[in-house]
Write a protein that holds these residues in place. Sequence first.
Motif, PDB file in Angstrom:
ATOM      1  N   TYR A   1      22.582  16.033  16.675  1.00 55.41           N
ATOM      2  CA  TYR A   1      23.323  17.170  16.135  1.00 55.41           C
ATOM      3  C   TYR A   1      24.445  17.616  17.060  1.00 55.41           C
ATOM      4  O   TYR A   1      25.484  18.067  16.606  1.00 55.41           O
ATOM      5  N   ASP A   2      24.238  17.481  18.378  1.00 53.62           N
ATOM      6  CA  ASP A   2      25.247  17.946  19.325  1.00 53.62           C
ATOM      7  C   ASP A   2      26.220  16.852  19.761  1.00 53.62           C
ATOM      8  O   ASP A   2      27.168  17.120  20.486  1.00 53.62           O
ATOM      9  N   GLY A   3      25.976  15.588  19.372  1.00 53.15           N
ATOM     10  CA  GLY A   3      26.925  14.549  19.735  1.00 53.15           C
ATOM     11  C   GLY A   3      26.298  13.190  19.974  1.00 53.15           C
ATOM     12  O   GLY A   3      25.223  12.875  19.443  1.00 53.15           O
ATOM     13  N   PHE A   4      26.954  12.393  20.817  1.00 50.43           N
ATOM     14  CA  PHE A   4      26.654  10.983  20.999  1.00 50.43           C
ATOM     15  C   PHE A   4      26.184  10.711  22.431  1.00 50.43           C
ATOM     16  O   PHE A   4      26.841  11.101  23.391  1.00 50.43           O
ATOM     17  N   TYR A   5      25.065   9.997  22.541  1.00 53.09           N
ATOM     18  CA  TYR A   5      24.456   9.665  23.822  1.00 53.09           C
ATOM     19  C   TYR A   5      24.300   8.147  23.914  1.00 53.09           C
ATOM     20  O   TYR A   5      24.078   7.489  22.894  1.00 53.09           O
ATOM     21  N   VAL A   6      24.345   7.616  25.138  1.00 60.50           N
ATOM     22  CA  VAL A   6      24.137   6.186  25.337  1.00 60.50           C
ATOM     23  C   VAL A   6      23.177   5.968  26.506  1.00 60.50           C
ATOM     24  O   VAL A   6      23.141   6.762  27.446  1.00 60.50           O
ATOM     25  N   SER A   7      22.412   4.882  26.416  1.00 60.61           N
ATOM     26  CA  SER A   7      21.460   4.535  27.463  1.00 60.61           C
ATOM     27  C   SER A   7      21.324   3.020  27.553  1.00 60.61           C
ATOM     28  O   SER A   7      21.548   2.303  26.579  1.00 60.61           O
ATOM     29  N   ALA A   8      20.909   2.567  28.706  1.00 64.16           N
ATOM     30  CA  ALA A   8      20.592   1.145  28.896  1.00 64.16           C
ATOM     31  C   ALA A   8      19.155   0.852  28.481  1.00 64.16           C
ATOM     32  O   ALA A   8      18.752  -0.303  28.422  1.00 64.16           O
TER      33      ALA A   8
ATOM     34  N   LYS B   1      14.333   4.179  25.112  1.00 62.58           N
ATOM     35  CA  LYS B   1      13.278   5.158  25.370  1.00 62.58           C
ATOM     36  C   LYS B   1      13.518   6.391  24.514  1.00 62.58           C
ATOM     37  O   LYS B   1      14.654   6.683  24.145  1.00 62.58           O
ATOM     38  N   PRO B   2      12.455   7.135  24.220  1.00 62.03           N
ATOM     39  CA  PRO B   2      12.617   8.353  23.415  1.00 62.03           C
ATOM     40  C   PRO B   2      13.486   9.397  24.122  1.00 62.03           C
ATOM     41  O   PRO B   2      13.505   9.477  25.339  1.00 62.03           O
ATOM     42  N   PHE B   3      14.188  10.157  23.326  1.00 60.62           N
ATOM     43  CA  PHE B   3      15.008  11.258  23.827  1.00 60.62           C
ATOM     44  C   PHE B   3      14.109  12.484  23.978  1.00 60.62           C
ATOM     45  O   PHE B   3      13.229  12.675  23.162  1.00 60.62           O
ATOM     46  N   PRO B   4      14.218  13.341  24.953  1.00 61.16           N
ATOM     47  CA  PRO B   4      15.177  13.251  26.054  1.00 61.16           C
ATOM     48  C   PRO B   4      14.639  12.386  27.184  1.00 61.16           C
ATOM     49  O   PRO B   4      13.471  12.484  27.541  1.00 61.16           O
ATOM     50  N   ASP B   5      15.466  11.580  27.701  1.00 62.61           N
ATOM     51  CA  ASP B   5      15.126  10.722  28.829  1.00 62.61           C
ATOM     52  C   ASP B   5      16.294  10.831  29.799  1.00 62.61           C
ATOM     53  O   ASP B   5      17.449  10.882  29.384  1.00 62.61           O
TER      54      ASP B   5
ATOM     55  N   ASN C   1      17.817   8.825  31.365  1.00 64.37           N
ATOM     56  CA  ASN C   1      18.749   7.699  31.332  1.00 64.37           C
ATOM     57  C   ASN C   1      19.807   7.839  30.248  1.00 64.37           C
ATOM     58  O   ASN C   1      20.736   7.042  30.202  1.00 64.37           O
ATOM     59  N   TYR C   2      19.675   8.810  29.352  1.00 59.61           N
ATOM     60  CA  TYR C   2      20.699   9.024  28.321  1.00 59.61           C
ATOM     61  C   TYR C   2      21.880   9.772  28.922  1.00 59.61           C
ATOM     62  O   TYR C   2      21.715  10.761  29.633  1.00 59.61           O
ATOM     63  N   HIS C   3      23.075   9.279  28.623  1.00 57.96           N
ATOM     64  CA  HIS C   3      24.315   9.894  29.089  1.00 57.96           C
ATOM     65  C   HIS C   3      25.023  10.511  27.884  1.00 57.96           C
ATOM     66  O   HIS C   3      25.293   9.803  26.908  1.00 57.96           O
ATOM     67  N   PHE C   4      25.311  11.790  27.970  1.00 58.90           N
ATOM     68  CA  PHE C   4      26.076  12.445  26.904  1.00 58.90           C
ATOM     69  C   PHE C   4      27.524  11.956  26.995  1.00 58.90           C
ATOM     70  O   PHE C   4      28.143  12.046  28.059  1.00 58.90           O
ATOM     71  N   ILE C   5      28.033  11.436  25.873  1.00 62.59           N
ATOM     72  CA  ILE C   5      29.386  10.869  25.899  1.00 62.59           C
ATOM     73  C   ILE C   5      30.393  11.761  25.195  1.00 62.59           C
ATOM     74  O   ILE C   5      31.476  12.022  25.727  1.00 62.59           O
ATOM     75  N   LYS C   6      30.038  12.273  23.998  1.00 64.51           N
ATOM     76  CA  LYS C   6      31.042  13.023  23.241  1.00 64.51           C
ATOM     77  C   LYS C   6      30.373  13.893  22.188  1.00 64.51           C
ATOM     78  O   LYS C   6      29.420  13.444  21.537  1.00 64.51           O
ATOM     79  N   PRO C   7      30.871  15.130  21.979  1.00 63.44           N
ATOM     80  CA  PRO C   7      30.327  15.964  20.902  1.00 63.44           C
ATOM     81  C   PRO C   7      30.953  15.583  19.559  1.00 63.44           C
ATOM     82  O   PRO C   7      31.957  14.855  19.509  1.00 63.44           O
TER      83      PRO C   7
END
Length: 149
Positions: free
Chosen positions: A125-132, A135-139, A141-147
Amino acid sequence: MKKPLKYFSSYVVHHLFTIVILTYPFASTTDACFMAKWNIYVTSDISDNIIGHIKSGDDDLGNHTIPFRGNYNWSFCDKFFGGTLFYGYFWWGSKFQSLALFDDNLRDICAQAQTNQNCYWLVRYDGFYVSAYDKPFPDNNYHFIKPWG
């Protein structure tokens, strides 16, 4: 009498050209990568369907409806000298966003796993995240990239 150097260079050029022509179909598929084969996964964590249109300079993967907790994925061969770019346009109701889904900077984030070449995108809902890591969110390793725009 033939000149040996002229004959040799013509012979080499002819055979190199033949090898390139015969191996090109294999090199252009994702099953025969000379460089890393990357797998990109875009998963929606939004209860409504989202629409994604994925493109690169070479490929247009088209529009895809991604349902809640569903995903769209694709694979590709990285370019020899880097510079591979895939980007996406996303719609969620009246909201829209465009962003890079794979480029040299994102490769660095996704290569952190060091055991595979996967990028896991999560659309929230708040935007786009990326991870290598898958794994389930929140982790962490997730990087917030853009709303969403």
